[in-house]
Motif scaffolding. Structure first.
Motif, PDB file in Angstrom:
ATOM      1  N   GLY A  38      41.971  36.409  34.990  1.00 35.90           N
ATOM      2  CA  GLY A  38      41.570  35.338  35.904  1.00 35.90           C
ATOM      3  C   GLY A  38      40.403  34.503  35.407  1.00 35.90           C
ATOM      4  N   GLU A  39      40.325  34.301  34.087  1.00 28.83           N
ATOM      5  CA  GLU A  39      39.208  33.530  33.552  1.00 28.83           C
ATOM      6  C   GLU A  39      39.467  32.019  33.541  1.00 28.83           C
ATOM      7  OE1 GLU A  39      37.998  37.169  30.508  1.00 28.83           O
ATOM      8  OE2 GLU A  39      38.534  35.213  29.656  1.00 28.83           O
ATOM      9  N   PHE A  40      40.701  31.630  33.831  1.00 32.81           N
ATOM     10  CA  PHE A  40      41.012  30.196  33.812  1.00 32.81           C
ATOM     11  C   PHE A  40      40.863  29.599  35.211  1.00 32.81           C
ATOM     12  CE2 PHE A  40      42.767  31.709  29.901  1.00 32.81           C
ATOM     13  CZ  PHE A  40      42.590  30.653  29.028  1.00 32.81           C
ATOM     14  N   GLU A  41      40.502  28.337  35.211  1.00 31.20           N
ATOM     15  CA  GLU A  41      40.294  27.649  36.491  1.00 31.20           C
ATOM     16  C   GLU A  41      40.737  26.196  36.331  1.00 31.20           C
ATOM     17  OE1 GLU A  41      36.648  26.724  39.647  1.00 31.20           O
ATOM     18  OE2 GLU A  41      36.176  26.990  37.531  1.00 31.20           O
ATOM     19  N   LEU A  42      41.243  25.633  37.399  1.00 25.38           N
ATOM     20  CA  LEU A  42      41.579  24.216  37.363  1.00 25.38           C
ATOM     21  C   LEU A  42      40.471  23.408  38.016  1.00 25.38           C
ATOM     22  CD1 LEU A  42      45.391  24.273  38.285  1.00 25.38           C
ATOM     23  CD2 LEU A  42      44.335  24.010  36.030  1.00 25.38           C
ATOM     24  N   HIS A  43      40.088  22.334  37.346  1.00 21.33           N
ATOM     25  CA  HIS A  43      39.216  21.347  37.960  1.00 21.33           C
ATOM     26  C   HIS A  43      40.084  20.135  38.264  1.00 21.33           C
ATOM     27  CE1 HIS A  43      35.007  22.926  36.593  1.00 21.33           C
ATOM     28  NE2 HIS A  43      35.703  23.809  37.264  1.00 21.33           N
ATOM     29  N   TYR A  44      39.620  19.338  39.214  1.00 20.82           N
ATOM     30  CA  TYR A  44      40.431  18.218  39.677  1.00 20.82           C
ATOM     31  C   TYR A  44      39.611  16.937  39.616  1.00 20.82           C
ATOM     32  CZ  TYR A  44      43.410  21.963  41.354  1.00 20.82           C
ATOM     33  OH  TYR A  44      44.211  23.071  41.420  1.00 20.82           O
ATOM     34  N   GLN A  45      40.188  15.914  38.969  1.00 21.70           N
ATOM     35  CA  GLN A  45      39.507  14.619  38.936  1.00 21.70           C
ATOM     36  C   GLN A  45      40.270  13.636  39.824  1.00 21.70           C
ATOM     37  OE1 GLN A  45      39.496  12.135  35.335  1.00 21.70           O
ATOM     38  NE2 GLN A  45      37.363  11.624  35.752  1.00 21.70           N
ATOM     39  N   PRO A  46      39.560  13.034  40.793  1.00 21.10           N
ATOM     40  CA  PRO A  46      40.243  12.103  41.690  1.00 21.10           C
ATOM     41  C   PRO A  46      40.742  10.857  40.970  1.00 21.10           C
ATOM     42  CG  PRO A  46      37.879  12.188  42.170  1.00 21.10           C
ATOM     43  CD  PRO A  46      38.149  13.236  41.143  1.00 21.10           C
ATOM     44  N   ARG A  47      41.842  10.337  41.464  1.00 26.22           N
ATOM     45  CA  ARG A  47      42.381   9.064  40.983  1.00 26.22           C
ATOM     46  C   ARG A  47      42.259   8.083  42.142  1.00 26.22           C
ATOM     47  NH1 ARG A  47      48.175   9.823  39.643  1.00 26.22           N
ATOM     48  NH2 ARG A  47      48.756   8.613  41.433  1.00 26.22           N
ATOM     49  N   VAL A  48      41.637   6.954  41.874  1.00 26.70           N
ATOM     50  CA  VAL A  48      41.275   6.033  42.949  1.00 26.70           C
ATOM     51  C   VAL A  48      42.186   4.813  42.958  1.00 26.70           C
ATOM     52  CG1 VAL A  48      39.352   4.761  43.993  1.00 26.70           C
ATOM     53  CG2 VAL A  48      38.885   6.752  42.536  1.00 26.70           C
ATOM     54  N   ASP A  49      42.606   4.417  44.152  1.00 28.00           N
ATOM     55  CA  ASP A  49      43.361   3.183  44.337  1.00 28.00           C
ATOM     56  C   ASP A  49      42.366   2.019  44.275  1.00 28.00           C
ATOM     57  OD1 ASP A  49      44.447   0.872  45.727  1.00 28.00           O
ATOM     58  OD2 ASP A  49      46.099   2.170  46.331  1.00 28.00           O
ATOM     59  N   LEU A  50      42.556   1.137  43.302  1.00 29.77           N
ATOM     60  CA  LEU A  50      41.575   0.072  43.072  1.00 29.77           C
ATOM     61  C   LEU A  50      41.436  -0.887  44.246  1.00 29.77           C
ATOM     62  CD1 LEU A  50      42.041  -0.627  39.321  1.00 29.77           C
ATOM     63  CD2 LEU A  50      39.913  -1.091  40.496  1.00 29.77           C
ATOM     64  N   ARG A  51      42.530  -1.140  44.933  1.00 30.84           N
ATOM     65  CA  ARG A  51      42.449  -2.113  46.029  1.00 30.84           C
ATOM     66  C   ARG A  51      41.825  -1.518  47.277  1.00 30.84           C
ATOM     67  NH1 ARG A  51      46.544  -4.127  42.918  1.00 30.84           N
ATOM     68  NH2 ARG A  51      47.752  -2.259  43.364  1.00 30.84           N
ATOM     69  N   SER A  52      42.293  -0.330  47.663  1.00 30.17           N
ATOM     70  CA  SER A  52      41.831   0.238  48.942  1.00 30.17           C
ATOM     71  C   SER A  52      40.619   1.151  48.786  1.00 30.17           C
ATOM     72  CB  SER A  52      42.975   1.024  49.584  1.00 30.17           C
ATOM     73  OG  SER A  52      43.288   2.154  48.782  1.00 30.17           O
ATOM     74  N   GLY A  53      40.365   1.615  47.572  1.00 27.45           N
ATOM     75  CA  GLY A  53      39.263   2.555  47.366  1.00 27.45           C
ATOM     76  C   GLY A  53      39.595   3.969  47.819  1.00 27.45           C
ATOM     77  N   THR A  54      40.816   4.191  48.255  1.00 25.33           N
ATOM     78  CA  THR A  54      41.216   5.534  48.688  1.00 25.33           C
ATOM     79  C   THR A  54      41.600   6.383  47.486  1.00 25.33           C
ATOM     80  OG1 THR A  54      43.472   4.770  49.006  1.00 25.33           O
ATOM     81  CG2 THR A  54      42.046   4.746  50.949  1.00 25.33           C
ATOM     82  N   VAL A  55      41.719   7.685  47.719  1.00 26.02           N
ATOM     83  CA  VAL A  55      42.065   8.630  46.655  1.00 26.02           C
ATOM     84  C   VAL A  55      43.426   9.259  46.972  1.00 26.02           C
ATOM     85  CG1 VAL A  55      41.388  10.791  45.506  1.00 26.02           C
ATOM     86  CG2 VAL A  55      39.645   9.114  46.143  1.00 26.02           C
ATOM     87  N   PRO A  56      44.497   8.723  46.415  1.00 24.33           N
ATOM     88  CA  PRO A  56      45.823   9.254  46.720  1.00 24.33           C
ATOM     89  C   PRO A  56      46.198  10.472  45.874  1.00 24.33           C
ATOM     90  CG  PRO A  56      46.036   7.337  45.310  1.00 24.33           C
ATOM     91  CD  PRO A  56      44.560   7.516  45.567  1.00 24.33           C
ATOM     92  N   ALA A  57      45.436  10.744  44.828  1.00 22.59           N
ATOM     93  CA  ALA A  57      45.855  11.781  43.891  1.00 22.59           C
ATOM     94  C   ALA A  57      44.670  12.302  43.093  1.00 22.59           C
ATOM     95  CB  ALA A  57      46.907  11.215  42.926  1.00 22.59           C
ATOM     96  N   CYS A  58      44.911  13.397  42.401  1.00 22.53           N
ATOM     97  CA  CYS A  58      43.914  13.909  41.469  1.00 22.53           C
ATOM     98  C   CYS A  58      44.650  14.557  40.303  1.00 22.53           C
ATOM     99  CB  CYS A  58      42.995  14.914  42.155  1.00 22.53           C
ATOM    100  SG  CYS A  58      43.854  16.364  42.776  1.00 22.53           S
ATOM    101  N   GLU A  59      43.942  14.707  39.188  1.00 18.50           N
ATOM    102  CA  GLU A  59      44.546  15.327  38.004  1.00 18.50           C
ATOM    103  C   GLU A  59      43.956  16.716  37.801  1.00 18.50           C
ATOM    104  OE1 GLU A  59      44.066  13.101  34.383  1.00 18.50           O
ATOM    105  OE2 GLU A  59      45.159  14.588  33.174  1.00 18.50           O
ATOM    106  N   ALA A  60      44.834  17.700  37.635  1.00 19.67           N
ATOM    107  CA  ALA A  60      44.390  19.070  37.364  1.00 19.67           C
ATOM    108  C   ALA A  60      44.076  19.205  35.881  1.00 19.67           C
ATOM    109  CB  ALA A  60      45.491  20.054  37.758  1.00 19.67           C
ATOM    110  N   LEU A  61      42.869  19.692  35.575  1.00 20.15           N
ATOM    111  CA  LEU A  61      42.441  19.861  34.181  1.00 20.15           C
ATOM    112  C   LEU A  61      41.936  21.286  34.011  1.00 20.15           C
ATOM    113  CD1 LEU A  61      40.745  16.387  34.191  1.00 20.15           C
ATOM    114  CD2 LEU A  61      42.595  17.001  32.610  1.00 20.15           C
ATOM    115  N   VAL A  62      42.492  21.980  33.036  1.00 24.05           N
ATOM    116  CA  VAL A  62      42.215  23.413  32.914  1.00 24.05           C
ATOM    117  C   VAL A  62      40.878  23.672  32.216  1.00 24.05           C
ATOM    118  CG1 VAL A  62      43.475  23.714  30.726  1.00 24.05           C
ATOM    119  CG2 VAL A  62      43.287  25.632  32.328  1.00 24.05           C
ATOM    120  N   ARG A  63      40.171  24.671  32.671  1.00 23.37           N
ATOM    121  CA  ARG A  63      38.930  25.141  32.074  1.00 23.37           C
ATOM    122  C   ARG A  63      38.992  26.654  31.916  1.00 23.37           C
ATOM    123  NH1 ARG A  63      38.902  20.425  31.953  1.00 23.37           N
ATOM    124  NH2 ARG A  63      37.290  18.933  32.490  1.00 23.37           N
ATOM    125  N   TRP A  64      38.208  27.144  30.956  1.00 22.63           N
ATOM    126  CA  TRP A  64      38.235  28.576  30.666  1.00 22.63           C
ATOM    127  C   TRP A  64      36.822  29.143  30.738  1.00 22.63           C
ATOM    128  CZ3 TRP A  64      39.644  30.706  25.119  1.00 22.63           C
ATOM    129  CH2 TRP A  64      39.673  32.115  25.174  1.00 22.63           C
TER     130      TRP A  64
END
Ligand code: C2E
Ligand code: MG
Ligand code: MG
Ligand code: MG
Length: 286
Positions: A38-64
């Motif tokens: 269990g040494e791996f973990e996912l971090h998440y970076q938000p993806r922003v909608d340029l027009r509305s400023g809302t966050v519809p999604a994020c990208e999972a990025l693995v860390r160890w």
């Protein structure tokens, strides 16, 4: 010591080669163990909608969390995992965990699409599409809350086979994006035929935009082409307000970057998005 490698080619024997190989074998071993522990973990970076400023999604990025080495970034181990084949196992772990997290957010009433990076070796596995379908069903995740990020090299290697898999994934309702766009060898014909939802413009084109006119022109062209092919366009690696302003002027749809947020653990992201506008104080109005 000089070893002959063929007509007129000599390679100098270097101890580092063995050290390097040994290092990779050790790292493979440590990664296998780390997955079990269990040494791996996912971090998440938000993806922003340029027009509305809302966050519809994020990208999972693995860390160890490698014992004795702190937080190790994917740049140092994904390549090794791809070489040794361990990426199949690691990629499976990432997929399962990202889908489980997306399902938790959806169950909490804050649905957020999660994008997962897929390696070539993982995508080429015969059972990949079935794996995705099984994981979605197991966690009862609405398929549109999963996005798979693929790279150009994955798609051109065996375009016919890739097309079939992409179609099957799109039929499941999963969204597909082309990562690091502009750095590979995409043929425009493929772009037209593949059922892609988004193009992610590689960070390298953003770095000196808008100051560098050539980079700005490339970004503008990618945005226009993406839109002409009915795709959304995402800019990666946005660090400065000037970049954001230019992207807005160009009609780019979404962005990710340290300007809005660095990748962070799931709980931190949830807290961040629960704040009044989900935005940090320094984000300028577009
Ligand atoms: P990527 O998929 O293109 O991910 C974007 C990378 O850019 C991430 O690095 C992210 O932290 C970084 N980034 C985002 N915004 C900024 C910014 O404003 N400035 C700068 N300088 N960097 C920014 P990270 O997390 O180190 O990941 C590097 C690469 O490792 C990823 O590139 C992806 O190719 C690979 N990777 C990460 N996680 C996974 C995974 O779970 N599976 C696979 N197969 N590959 C992964
Ligand atoms: Mg990515
Ligand atoms: Mg990328
Ligand atoms: Mg990448």
């Amino acid at each position: 010591q000089v070893k002959e490698r063929g007509k007129g080619h000599y390679r100098f024997y270097q101890p580092e080669m063995n050290a390097d190989l040994l290092g990779r074998i050790q790292m493979d071993h440590a990664m296998r163990q780390g997955l079990q522990r269990g040494e791996f973990e996912l971090h998440y970076q938000p993806r922003v909608d340029l027009r509305s400023g809302t966050v519809p999604a994020c990208e999972a990025l693995v860390r160890w969390h490698r014992p004795g080495q702190g937080l190790v970034m994917p740049g140092t181990f994904i390549g090794v995992a791809e070489e040794t084949g361990l990426i199949a196992l690691l990629g499976h772990w990432v997929l399962q965990n990202a889908i489980a997290q997306a399902a938790r957010w959806a169950a909490e009433g804050r649905p957020l699409q999660v994008a997962v990076n897929v390696s070539a070796l993982q995508f080429q596995q015969a059972r990949f599409v079935q794996d995705v379908a099984d994981a979605l069903q197991q966690h009862r995740l609405p398929p549109h809350l999963l996005e798979l990020e693929l790279t150009e090299s994955i798609l051109i290697r065996d375009a016919e086979e890739a097309l079939g898999k992409l179609q099957a994934l799109a039929d499941l309702g999963v969204e597909l994006s082309l990562d690091d766009f502009g750095t590979g060898y995409s043929s425009l014909t493929y772009l037209k035929r593949f059922p892609l939802h988004r193009l992610k413009i590689d960070r390298s084109f953003l770095v000196s935009m808008p100051e560098d006119g050539a980079d700005a022109a490339i970004v503008a062209a990618i945005v226009q082409m993406g839109h002409a092919l009915s795709m959304e366009v995402v800019a990666e690696g946005v660090e400065r307000p000037e970049q954001l302003q230019r992207l807005h002027a160009l009609g780019c749809d979404h962005y990710q970057g340290f300007l809005f947020a660095r990748p962070m653990p799931a709980d931190a992201l949830r807290t961040r998005l629960a704040s009044p506008d989900g935005k940090p104080a320094q984000t300028p109005p577009p």
